[in-house]
Design a protein around this motif. Structure first.
Motif, PDB file in Angstrom:
ATOM      1  N   ARG A  58       0.878  -1.320   0.077  1.00 22.44           N
ATOM      2  CA  ARG A  58      -0.022  -0.070   0.091  1.00 22.44           C
ATOM      3  C   ARG A  58       0.662   1.231  -0.081  1.00 22.44           C
ATOM      4  N   ILE A  59       1.891   1.098   0.545  1.00 22.02           N
ATOM      5  CA  ILE A  59       2.892   2.388   0.780  1.00 22.02           C
ATOM      6  C   ILE A  59       3.755   2.406  -0.578  1.00 22.02           C
ATOM      7  N   PRO A  60       3.903   3.846  -1.132  1.00 23.94           N
ATOM      8  CA  PRO A  60       4.787   3.901  -2.347  1.00 23.94           C
ATOM      9  C   PRO A  60       6.168   3.980  -2.004  1.00 23.94           C
ATOM     10  N   GLY A  61       7.059   3.386  -2.661  1.00 24.07           N
ATOM     11  CA  GLY A  61       8.406   3.637  -2.391  1.00 24.07           C
ATOM     12  C   GLY A  61       8.920   5.023  -2.270  1.00 24.07           C
ATOM     13  N   SER A  62       9.967   5.262  -1.464  1.00 25.05           N
ATOM     14  CA  SER A  62      10.538   6.583  -1.949  1.00 25.05           C
ATOM     15  C   SER A  62      11.276   6.921  -3.051  1.00 25.05           C
ATOM     16  N   THR A  63      10.810   7.953  -3.752  1.00 27.90           N
ATOM     17  CA  THR A  63      11.321   8.474  -5.010  1.00 27.90           C
ATOM     18  C   THR A  63      12.297   9.581  -4.917  1.00 27.90           C
ATOM     19  N   LYS A  64      13.032  10.056  -3.414  1.00 26.91           N
ATOM     20  CA  LYS A  64      13.787  10.909  -3.055  1.00 26.91           C
ATOM     21  C   LYS A  64      15.172  10.686  -3.578  1.00 26.91           C
ATOM     22  N   ASN A  65      15.604  10.091  -4.616  1.00 27.40           N
ATOM     23  CA  ASN A  65      16.751   9.816  -4.977  1.00 27.40           C
ATOM     24  C   ASN A  65      17.308  10.171  -6.565  1.00 27.40           C
ATOM     25  N   LEU A  66      18.361   9.808  -6.666  1.00 25.71           N
ATOM     26  CA  LEU A  66      18.866   9.996  -7.972  1.00 25.71           C
ATOM     27  C   LEU A  66      18.074   9.686  -9.152  1.00 25.71           C
ATOM     28  N   PHE A  67      17.597   8.659  -9.434  1.00 21.97           N
ATOM     29  CA  PHE A  67      16.870   7.895 -10.225  1.00 21.97           C
ATOM     30  C   PHE A  67      15.153   8.349 -10.180  1.00 21.97           C
ATOM     31  N   LYS A  68      14.704   9.093  -9.115  1.00 26.08           N
ATOM     32  CA  LYS A  68      13.283   9.431  -8.808  1.00 26.08           C
ATOM     33  C   LYS A  68      12.506   8.071  -9.021  1.00 26.08           C
ATOM     34  N   PHE A  69      12.954   7.254  -8.463  1.00 18.71           N
ATOM     35  CA  PHE A  69      12.407   5.735  -8.362  1.00 18.71           C
ATOM     36  C   PHE A  69      12.414   5.104  -6.883  1.00 18.71           C
ATOM     37  N   GLY A  70      11.398   4.365  -6.549  1.00 16.35           N
ATOM     38  CA  GLY A  70      11.200   3.828  -5.235  1.00 16.35           C
ATOM     39  C   GLY A  70      10.622   2.522  -5.413  1.00 16.35           C
ATOM     40  N   ALA A  71      10.888   1.468  -4.383  1.00 17.29           N
ATOM     41  CA  ALA A  71      10.378   0.305  -4.680  1.00 17.29           C
ATOM     42  C   ALA A  71       9.859  -0.276  -3.282  1.00 17.29           C
ATOM     43  N   SER A  72       8.516  -0.839  -3.081  1.00 13.56           N
ATOM     44  CA  SER A  72       8.019  -1.488  -1.955  1.00 13.56           C
ATOM     45  C   SER A  72       8.151  -2.876  -2.151  1.00 13.56           C
ATOM     46  N   THR A  73       8.549  -3.963  -1.342  1.00 12.61           N
ATOM     47  CA  THR A  73       8.733  -5.364  -1.764  1.00 12.61           C
ATOM     48  C   THR A  73       7.779  -6.156  -0.877  1.00 12.61           C
TER      49      THR A  73
END
Length: 210
Positions: A58-73
């Motif tokens: 349910r929780i989005p992965g954080s996209t505050k990084n170089l690739f603007k990408f986040g993952a929840s596993t």
């Protein structure tokens, strides 16, 4: 005569096909170390329905990084009910302009786009690139081991889900493999044809040394 042979062999075939099913499940005991076959089984008397339910995606992965990408596993290490089931899932979130950098897994991956538009693709061992623009509801399969990626090419954030035929598919990002380590910069320069300044810069970004 043939039909009698089939009837005779049928119970034997059924018994062989079900011989590997010894327990209904093996909920992972996360208090014990994991090994090549996964976690040891939790005491069945202590298993509850909550072991088979997981809300982490349910929780989005954080996209505050170089690739603007986040993952929840949802792997066995977070969702012990997956232990021994040979399946797992990951939620991917990409901001506008974000990307899942080139990476690889030990197993195949099936991705479905839930929101947004991406270019997704993989590169085979003949260095042929297979890629396509995917929209909401589209799916793509990535064969095991092969390098693959996703890029948000739309004007809105992306949400996608990926499933794997393993409760622990593993992941290795090419950038991390090259620049997040202690491999001497001189060696990285030789195997990538990058100059020293670029290698040093990337090692600094990704936390490598030497």
């Amino acid at each position: 005569m043939m039909i009698f042979r089939i009837i005779f062999l049928l119970p034997l075939l059924i018994s062989i096909s079900s011989a590997n099913i010894v327990f209904d499940y093996c909920v992972g005991d996360l208090s014990l170390p994991t090994g090549p076959t996964g976690y040891s089984c939790k005491d069945p008397a202590k298993v509850t329905v909550d072991d088979f339910v997981y809300s982490g995606l349910r929780i989005p992965g954080s996209t505050k990084n170089l690739f603007k990408f986040g993952a929840s596993t949802a792997l066995a290490s977070q969702f012990p009910g997956l232990n021994g089931m040979g399946i797992s899932m990951v939620r991917a979130d990409m901001d506008v302009g974000g990307a899942v950098p080139i990476h690889t897994h030990r197993v195949s991956e099936l991705i479905i786009v839930v929101e947004g538009t991406i270019i997704a693709g993989f590169i085979d061992t003949n260095n042929t690139a297979f890629y396509k623009t995917l929209n909401k509801g589209d799916m793509m399969i990535f064969p095991p081991i092969l390098l693959h990626f996703q890029v948000n090419v739309g004007s809105t954030p992306v949400v996608a889900y990926a499933t794997f035929p393993s409760e622990n598919p593993g992941v290795q990002l090419v950038d991390g493999a090259l620049f997040q380590n202690t491999l001497p910069s001189e060696v990285v320069e030789k195997v990538t044809l990058l100059d020293q300044a670029q290698v040093k810069k990337l090692k600094k970004i990704f936390g490598g040394s030497n």
